[in-house]
Scaffold this active site. Structure first.
Site, mmCIF file in Angstrom:
data_model
loop_
_atom_site.group_PDB
_atom_site.id
_atom_site.type_symbol
_atom_site.label_atom_id
_atom_site.label_comp_id
_atom_site.label_asym_id
_atom_site.label_seq_id
_atom_site.Cartn_x
_atom_site.Cartn_y
_atom_site.Cartn_z
ATOM 1 N N LEU A 1 0.812 -1.225 0.000
ATOM 2 C CA LEU A 1 0.000 0.000 0.000
ATOM 3 C C LEU A 1 0.846 1.277 0.000
ATOM 4 C CD1 LEU A 1 -2.827 -1.107 2.485
ATOM 5 C CD2 LEU A 1 -3.020 -0.873 0.012
ATOM 6 N N ALA B 1 5.050 -5.021 -8.410
ATOM 7 C CA ALA B 1 5.356 -4.114 -7.285
ATOM 8 C C ALA B 1 6.667 -3.391 -7.545
ATOM 9 C CB ALA B 1 5.443 -4.912 -5.987
ATOM 10 N N LEU C 1 8.445 0.976 -7.076
ATOM 11 C CA LEU C 1 8.236 2.423 -7.031
ATOM 12 C C LEU C 1 8.446 2.914 -8.455
ATOM 13 C CD1 LEU C 1 10.276 3.163 -3.771
ATOM 14 C CD2 LEU C 1 7.774 3.022 -4.019
ATOM 15 N N SER D 1 9.792 -1.668 -18.882
ATOM 16 C CA SER D 1 9.297 -0.406 -19.423
ATOM 17 C C SER D 1 10.094 -0.017 -20.658
ATOM 18 C CB SER D 1 9.472 0.656 -18.336
ATOM 19 O OG SER D 1 9.409 1.940 -18.895
ATOM 20 N N TYR E 1 15.225 5.040 -11.509
ATOM 21 C CA TYR E 1 14.052 4.212 -11.806
ATOM 22 C C TYR E 1 14.286 3.394 -13.087
ATOM 23 C CZ TYR E 1 9.589 2.850 -13.798
ATOM 24 O OH TYR E 1 8.584 2.120 -14.386
ATOM 25 N N LYS F 1 14.865 -0.976 -13.965
ATOM 26 C CA LYS F 1 14.203 -1.852 -14.946
ATOM 27 C C LYS F 1 15.254 -2.582 -15.786
ATOM 28 C CE LYS F 1 10.061 -1.003 -13.656
ATOM 29 N NZ LYS F 1 9.355 -2.021 -12.877
HETATM 30 P P1 NAD Z 1 1.422 1.603 -9.112
HETATM 31 O O1 NAD Z 1 2.302 2.428 -8.251
HETATM 32 O O2 NAD Z 1 0.026 2.036 -9.336
HETATM 33 O O3 NAD Z 1 1.392 0.099 -8.600
HETATM 34 C C1 NAD Z 1 2.501 -0.502 -7.970
HETATM 35 C C2 NAD Z 1 2.006 -1.123 -6.673
HETATM 36 O O4 NAD Z 1 3.116 -1.761 -6.039
HETATM 37 C C3 NAD Z 1 1.444 -0.103 -5.695
HETATM 38 O O5 NAD Z 1 0.162 -0.530 -5.286
HETATM 39 C C4 NAD Z 1 2.422 -0.123 -4.514
HETATM 40 O O6 NAD Z 1 1.786 0.093 -3.287
HETATM 41 C C5 NAD Z 1 3.016 -1.528 -4.646
HETATM 42 N N1 NAD Z 1 4.378 -1.650 -4.106
HETATM 43 C C6 NAD Z 1 5.439 -0.857 -4.296
HETATM 44 N N2 NAD Z 1 6.499 -1.317 -3.617
HETATM 45 C C7 NAD Z 1 6.094 -2.447 -2.983
HETATM 46 C C8 NAD Z 1 6.730 -3.387 -2.132
HETATM 47 N N3 NAD Z 1 7.997 -3.232 -1.742
HETATM 48 N N4 NAD Z 1 6.027 -4.447 -1.668
HETATM 49 C C9 NAD Z 1 4.723 -4.610 -2.037
HETATM 50 N N5 NAD Z 1 4.066 -3.748 -2.823
HETATM 51 C C10 NAD Z 1 4.743 -2.672 -3.301
HETATM 52 O O7 NAD Z 1 2.183 1.447 -10.515
HETATM 53 P P2 NAD Z 1 1.647 0.873 -11.890
HETATM 54 O O8 NAD Z 1 1.494 1.996 -12.824
HETATM 55 O O9 NAD Z 1 0.522 -0.056 -11.649
HETATM 56 O O10 NAD Z 1 2.939 0.080 -12.343
HETATM 57 C C11 NAD Z 1 3.092 -1.316 -12.095
HETATM 58 C C12 NAD Z 1 4.429 -1.750 -12.639
HETATM 59 O O11 NAD Z 1 4.539 -1.405 -14.016
HETATM 60 C C13 NAD Z 1 5.645 -1.107 -11.957
HETATM 61 O O12 NAD Z 1 6.645 -2.063 -11.864
HETATM 62 C C14 NAD Z 1 6.031 -0.005 -12.929
HETATM 63 O O13 NAD Z 1 7.392 0.323 -12.816
HETATM 64 C C15 NAD Z 1 5.725 -0.665 -14.260
HETATM 65 N N6 NAD Z 1 5.492 0.267 -15.350
HETATM 66 C C16 NAD Z 1 4.482 1.189 -15.237
HETATM 67 C C17 NAD Z 1 4.265 2.091 -16.287
HETATM 68 C C18 NAD Z 1 3.184 3.126 -16.191
HETATM 69 O O14 NAD Z 1 3.185 4.069 -17.007
HETATM 70 N N7 NAD Z 1 2.226 3.023 -15.260
HETATM 71 C C19 NAD Z 1 5.047 2.033 -17.429
HETATM 72 C C20 NAD Z 1 6.050 1.079 -17.507
HETATM 73 C C21 NAD Z 1 6.257 0.184 -16.457
HETATM 74 N N1 UFG Z 2 3.461 15.325 -19.690
HETATM 75 C C1 UFG Z 2 3.110 16.655 -19.646
HETATM 76 N N2 UFG Z 2 2.523 17.132 -18.522
HETATM 77 C C2 UFG Z 2 2.254 16.342 -17.447
HETATM 78 C C3 UFG Z 2 2.615 14.974 -17.495
HETATM 79 C C4 UFG Z 2 3.227 14.508 -18.633
HETATM 80 O O1 UFG Z 2 3.345 17.392 -20.605
HETATM 81 O O2 UFG Z 2 1.726 16.841 -16.434
HETATM 82 C C5 UFG Z 2 4.092 14.786 -20.909
HETATM 83 C C6 UFG Z 2 5.486 14.231 -20.661
HETATM 84 O O3 UFG Z 2 6.445 15.264 -20.811
HETATM 85 C C7 UFG Z 2 5.586 13.168 -21.755
HETATM 86 C C8 UFG Z 2 4.143 12.694 -21.929
HETATM 87 O O4 UFG Z 2 3.319 13.704 -21.359
HETATM 88 O O5 UFG Z 2 5.984 13.773 -22.931
HETATM 89 C C9 UFG Z 2 3.870 11.377 -21.219
HETATM 90 O O6 UFG Z 2 4.298 11.514 -19.881
HETATM 91 P P1 UFG Z 2 3.983 10.428 -18.760
HETATM 92 O O7 UFG Z 2 4.599 10.910 -17.487
HETATM 93 O O8 UFG Z 2 2.541 10.111 -18.751
HETATM 94 O O9 UFG Z 2 4.741 9.141 -19.296
HETATM 95 P P2 UFG Z 2 6.292 8.920 -19.574
HETATM 96 O O10 UFG Z 2 6.394 8.553 -21.013
HETATM 97 O O11 UFG Z 2 7.125 10.026 -19.123
HETATM 98 O O12 UFG Z 2 6.628 7.742 -18.578
HETATM 99 C C10 UFG Z 2 5.761 6.638 -18.364
HETATM 100 C C11 UFG Z 2 5.900 6.107 -16.952
HETATM 101 C C12 UFG Z 2 7.274 5.538 -16.698
HETATM 102 C C13 UFG Z 2 7.608 4.572 -17.743
HETATM 103 C C14 UFG Z 2 7.410 5.192 -19.103
HETATM 104 C C15 UFG Z 2 7.631 4.207 -20.183
HETATM 105 O O13 UFG Z 2 5.671 7.156 -16.030
HETATM 106 O O14 UFG Z 2 7.264 4.859 -15.485
HETATM 107 O O15 UFG Z 2 6.081 5.671 -19.243
HETATM 108 O O16 UFG Z 2 6.824 3.109 -19.989
HETATM 109 F F1 UFG Z 2 8.893 4.189 -17.621
#
Ligand code: NAD
Ligand code: UFG
Length: 344
Positions: free
Chosen positions: A35, A85, A87, A127, A152, A156
């Site tokens: 959480l 899971a 950050l 990612s 971060y 990955k």
């Molecule tokens: P999120 O933060 O919504 O979900 C991650 C969950 O993991 C959270 O509920 C958090 O409480 C839990 N968590 C974190 N550390 C933990 C720990 N030590 N033990 C147990 N639970 C833990 O993120 P999301 O967007 O659902 O992303 C999920 C995965 O996908 C992550 O690994 C993230 O890096 C990866 N990812 C996300 C995106 C994106 O744009 N959302 C893009 C590429 C990769």
């Molecule tokens: N953006 C804005 N304003 C905002 C938020 C985002 O202009 O308030 C722009 C960013 O500059 C970027 C685009 O919108 O050009 C997308 O941004 P996001 O933050 O939604 O996504 P990113 O591509 O930066 O990153 C996301 C996740 C990362 C992951 C990555 C690739 O946050 O964890 O996608 O999967 F690594």
């Protein structure tokens, strides 16, 4: 009875949707989450969506060996792991690198130490950040990886390498890394969706919060990139299509002889930030106020996938368009708003 699958980070944005799709396919589910970036309310939302008996929740931390061991003792019938899971804030990882290495890399090692000898498949959330600004577009899986801008992103790259090395050393350990492009949108029921704690870091939840009136205006991070309209280009993919890719990935690992895979998961369509804003305005019929602010450190100008490998090898067929995804994100935002549930 279906096989029991562990989803780490299962109360987060992507985890909740993977849970919904796995349940629909008949799997039993254990969600593990500490959480740190989700609300317990997400568990209740999932119960409302899927039913009381549909899942078990364990509030545990993947970076705590005692808690991971305890979980596998209690659920000795787990037949697969989907590891989400982590950050995930790029900026926070620059300010707090040790928390990111401890949680994302340390947590992965702790989990793998438990899983590697159990002969159960392992899916890892990677990612497209591992590619940095790719030399070649669209990005293929064999496009060379660039040194990561942020801790971060580095977690990955290192995570993928740890998994690859573990698979090489243990034939019975089957693993897959999915390199997500930009997941957006919400479940068609609007009962689950992306639920940021505090100010959203990502584009679409920011736009929907401006749409509902919770935020004054969107800041677009830079409009002088070498792209069609000067704003960054990304490959946005509906979170339900991404969730489907996990089920196909898991089923491949159950049935295949090979033990290590890497796939891009994206629609393969590059869309600019400004275009996302106007698409949202169209589907929601709400004006979105924005201003251009300075470029965000570490943003790559353009990233979109060549996803032919997953389409051909896993027969992954995305069902949703970007506009479908934006509309579902908007419906979820309205749901949160009408339930007075938008916590800070
Ligand atoms: P999120 O933060 O919504 O979900 C991650 C969950 O993991 C959270 O509920 C958090 O409480 C839990 N968590 C974190 N550390 C933990 C720990 N030590 N033990 C147990 N639970 C833990 O993120 P999301 O967007 O659902 O992303 C999920 C995965 O996908 C992550 O690994 C993230 O890096 C990866 N990812 C996300 C995106 C994106 O744009 N959302 C893009 C590429 C990769
Ligand atoms: N953006 C804005 N304003 C905002 C938020 C985002 O202009 O308030 C722009 C960013 O500059 C970027 C685009 O919108 O050009 C997308 O941004 P996001 O933050 O939604 O996504 P990113 O591509 O930066 O990153 C996301 C996740 C990362 C992951 C990555 C690739 O946050 O964890 O996608 O999967 F690594």
């Amino acid at each position: 009875m279906g096989l029991k699958i562990l989803i780490t980070g299962g109360l987060g944005y992507i985890g909740a949707h993977v849970c919904a799709v796995l349940h629909q396919k008949g799997y039993r589910i254990v969600l593990m989450d500490n959480l740190s970036n989700s609300f317990l309310q997400m568990y209740h939302q999932l119960i409302t969506l899927l039913g009381e008996q549909s899942l078990e929740f364990e509030k545990k931390d993947i970076s705590r060996p005692d808690e991971v061991k305890e979980l596998f003792r209690k659920h000795s019938d787990i037949k697969g792991v989907i590891h989400l899971a982590a950050l995930k804030s790029v900026n926070q990882s620059i300010a707090q690198p040790l928390s990111y290495y401890h949680n994302n890399v340390g947590g992965l090692i702790t989990l793998l130490s438990e899983v590697k000898s159990k002969n159960i498949p392992f899916l890892f959330s990677s990612s497209c950040t591992v590619y940095g600004q790719a030399d070649q577009l669209p990005i293929k899986e064999n496009t060379s990886l660039k040194p990561s801008f942020s801790p971060y992103g580095f977690t990955k790259q290192v995570g993928e390498q740890i998994i690859k090395d573990t698979a090489k050393a243990n034939d019975s350990f089957k693993a897959m890394s999915l390199r997500y492009f930009n997941p957006i949108g919400a479940h068609p029921s609007s009962l689950i969706g992306e639920w940021p704690i505090g100010e959203p870091q990502n584009l679409v939840p920011y736009i929907t919060q401006v749409g509902i009136g919770k935020r004054k205006e969107l800041k677009i991070f830079g409009d002088t990139y070498d792209t069609t309209d000067g704003t960054c280009i990304r490959d946005y993919i509906h979170v339900m299509d991404l969730a489907e890719a996990h089920v196909l990935g898991l089923e491949t690992l159950f049935s295949s002889n090979s033990n290590h895979y890497v796939y891009n998961v994206g629609l393969g369509k590059g869309v600019s930030v400004k275009e996302m804003v106007s698409r949202f305005e169209k589907v929601s019929e709400r004006p979105i106020k924005y201003k251009i602010s300075k470029a965000r450190k570490g943003d790559v100008p353009i990233a979109y996938a060549d996803a032919s490998r997953i389409r051909h090898q896993l027969n992954w067929q995305p069902k949703y368009s970007i506009n479908d995804a934006l509309l579902s994100a908007w419906n979820w935002e309205k749901y949160l708003h009408s339930n007075n549930d938008h916590k800070e």
